[in-house]
Design a protein around this motif. Structure first.
Motif, mmCIF file in Angstrom:
data_model
loop_
_atom_site.group_PDB
_atom_site.id
_atom_site.type_symbol
_atom_site.label_atom_id
_atom_site.label_comp_id
_atom_site.label_asym_id
_atom_site.label_seq_id
_atom_site.Cartn_x
_atom_site.Cartn_y
_atom_site.Cartn_z
ATOM 1 N N LEU A 59 0.687 -1.218 -0.030
ATOM 2 C CA LEU A 59 -0.086 -0.037 -0.091
ATOM 3 C C LEU A 59 0.838 1.134 0.246
ATOM 4 O O LEU A 59 1.907 1.183 0.479
ATOM 5 C CB LEU A 59 -0.794 0.066 1.214
ATOM 6 N N GLN A 60 0.307 2.267 -0.795
ATOM 7 C CA GLN A 60 0.922 3.595 -0.510
ATOM 8 C C GLN A 60 0.038 4.660 0.225
ATOM 9 O O GLN A 60 -1.110 4.458 0.325
ATOM 10 C CB GLN A 60 1.098 3.959 -2.142
ATOM 11 N N GLU A 61 0.939 5.551 0.732
ATOM 12 C CA GLU A 61 0.181 6.601 1.442
ATOM 13 C C GLU A 61 -0.516 7.682 0.494
ATOM 14 O O GLU A 61 -0.311 7.849 -0.540
ATOM 15 C CB GLU A 61 1.177 7.707 2.165
ATOM 16 N N GLY A 62 -1.805 8.136 0.946
ATOM 17 C CA GLY A 62 -2.461 8.971 0.139
ATOM 18 C C GLY A 62 -3.593 8.618 -0.303
ATOM 19 O O GLY A 62 -4.225 7.364 0.030
ATOM 20 N N THR A 63 -4.431 9.270 -1.408
ATOM 21 C CA THR A 63 -5.714 8.708 -2.101
ATOM 22 C C THR A 63 -5.343 8.358 -3.313
ATOM 23 O O THR A 63 -4.580 8.873 -3.980
ATOM 24 C CB THR A 63 -6.587 9.867 -2.035
ATOM 25 N N SER A 64 -6.257 7.300 -3.581
ATOM 26 C CA SER A 64 -5.911 6.640 -4.893
ATOM 27 C C SER A 64 -6.391 7.574 -5.917
ATOM 28 O O SER A 64 -7.433 8.454 -5.813
ATOM 29 C CB SER A 64 -6.900 5.315 -5.074
ATOM 30 N N PRO A 65 -5.612 7.790 -7.124
ATOM 31 C CA PRO A 65 -5.860 8.687 -8.215
ATOM 32 C C PRO A 65 -7.243 8.139 -8.754
ATOM 33 O O PRO A 65 -7.716 9.171 -9.299
ATOM 34 C CB PRO A 65 -4.745 8.372 -9.175
ATOM 35 N N GLU A 66 -7.696 7.041 -8.558
ATOM 36 C CA GLU A 66 -8.775 6.505 -9.204
ATOM 37 C C GLU A 66 -10.005 6.976 -8.239
ATOM 38 O O GLU A 66 -11.225 6.922 -9.002
ATOM 39 C CB GLU A 66 -8.892 4.987 -9.470
ATOM 40 N N LYS A 67 -9.703 7.168 -7.290
ATOM 41 C CA LYS A 67 -10.884 7.502 -6.178
ATOM 42 C C LYS A 67 -10.597 8.956 -5.452
ATOM 43 O O LYS A 67 -10.411 8.862 -4.264
ATOM 44 C CB LYS A 67 -11.319 6.250 -5.305
ATOM 45 N N PRO A 68 -10.113 10.153 -5.880
ATOM 46 C CA PRO A 68 -9.973 11.040 -5.388
ATOM 47 C C PRO A 68 -10.956 11.551 -4.209
ATOM 48 O O PRO A 68 -10.613 12.332 -3.675
ATOM 49 C CB PRO A 68 -9.588 12.109 -6.383
ATOM 50 N N ASN A 69 -12.251 11.371 -4.479
ATOM 51 C CA ASN A 69 -13.260 11.960 -3.498
ATOM 52 C C ASN A 69 -13.704 11.085 -2.475
ATOM 53 O O ASN A 69 -14.803 11.104 -2.320
ATOM 54 C CB ASN A 69 -14.405 12.438 -4.336
ATOM 55 N N THR A 70 -12.988 10.141 -2.101
ATOM 56 C CA THR A 70 -13.264 9.158 -0.982
ATOM 57 C C THR A 70 -13.719 9.981 0.261
ATOM 58 O O THR A 70 -13.042 10.611 0.891
ATOM 59 C CB THR A 70 -12.200 8.164 -0.630
ATOM 60 N N PRO A 71 -14.990 9.855 0.612
ATOM 61 C CA PRO A 71 -15.380 10.396 1.639
ATOM 62 C C PRO A 71 -15.163 9.864 3.173
ATOM 63 O O PRO A 71 -15.626 9.191 3.680
ATOM 64 C CB PRO A 71 -17.061 10.179 1.706
ATOM 65 N N ILE A 72 -13.980 10.460 3.743
ATOM 66 C CA ILE A 72 -13.547 10.045 4.821
ATOM 67 C C ILE A 72 -12.943 11.235 5.417
ATOM 68 O O ILE A 72 -12.362 12.318 4.730
ATOM 69 C CB ILE A 72 -12.348 9.102 4.395
ATOM 70 N N PRO A 73 -13.079 11.554 6.999
ATOM 71 C CA PRO A 73 -12.425 12.722 7.571
ATOM 72 C C PRO A 73 -11.080 13.081 7.384
ATOM 73 O O PRO A 73 -10.254 11.995 7.383
ATOM 74 C CB PRO A 73 -12.687 12.140 8.991
#
Length: 145
Positions: free
Chosen positions: A96-110
């Motif tokens: 795994l890599q840190e950050g948000t997946s480029p495919e799912k940039p709007n993941t609703p997480i605090p």
């Protein structure tokens, strides 16, 4: 063979492959598993007594089909340390890599929760109640008598 165990081992950070990822219906599956294990220096975890025998020192026969019992067996054998680490994808085994997946940039997480993602299948992971529940479940499995 041990799909649930493989998933938990990945959550614990262990690099594992699953026979479930191989094409179905292969009559030489055991031979292929032995070959892969030899080439990749892997330990085979199996409930199949014949495969464990053929794997000699590189195979462990799981004595139960119960996930908790399998994890306890591996802990007692000194092969694993039961701790959820979130360093590998539970689906495809990639690191795994840190950050948000480029495919799912709007993941609703605090915003204050660190995110990790799989660069292969783009699955997102984060510390949440599901992770706490897995840690609690793992603790119960290991301590169950």
């Amino acid at each position: 063979m041990a799909g649930s165990l493989c998933k938990y081992l990945r959550f614990m950070g262990y690099d594992c492959r699953s026979a479930n990822d191989l094409p179905p219906g292969n009559p030489r599956e055991d031979t292929d598993i032995l070959k892969i294990a030899g080439e990749e220096k892997r330990i085979i975890l199996t409930q199949d007594a014949e495969l464990a025998r053929r794997g000699e020192g590189n195979a462990i026969r799981l004595v139960s089909s119960d996930l908790a019992a399998q994890i306890r067996q591996l802990v007692q054998a000194g092969l694993i340390h039961p701790e959820i680490r979130l360093t590998r994808c539970s689906r495809c085994n990639a690191l795994l890599q840190e950050g948000t997946s480029p495919e799912k940039p709007n993941t609703p997480i605090p915003e204050d929760i660190p995110l990790v993602y799989c660069p292969v299948c783009n699955r997102q992971y984060w510390e949440g109640t599901h992770t706490k529940n897995m840690r609690d479940n793992l603790l119960q499995m290991v301590n169950k008598k």
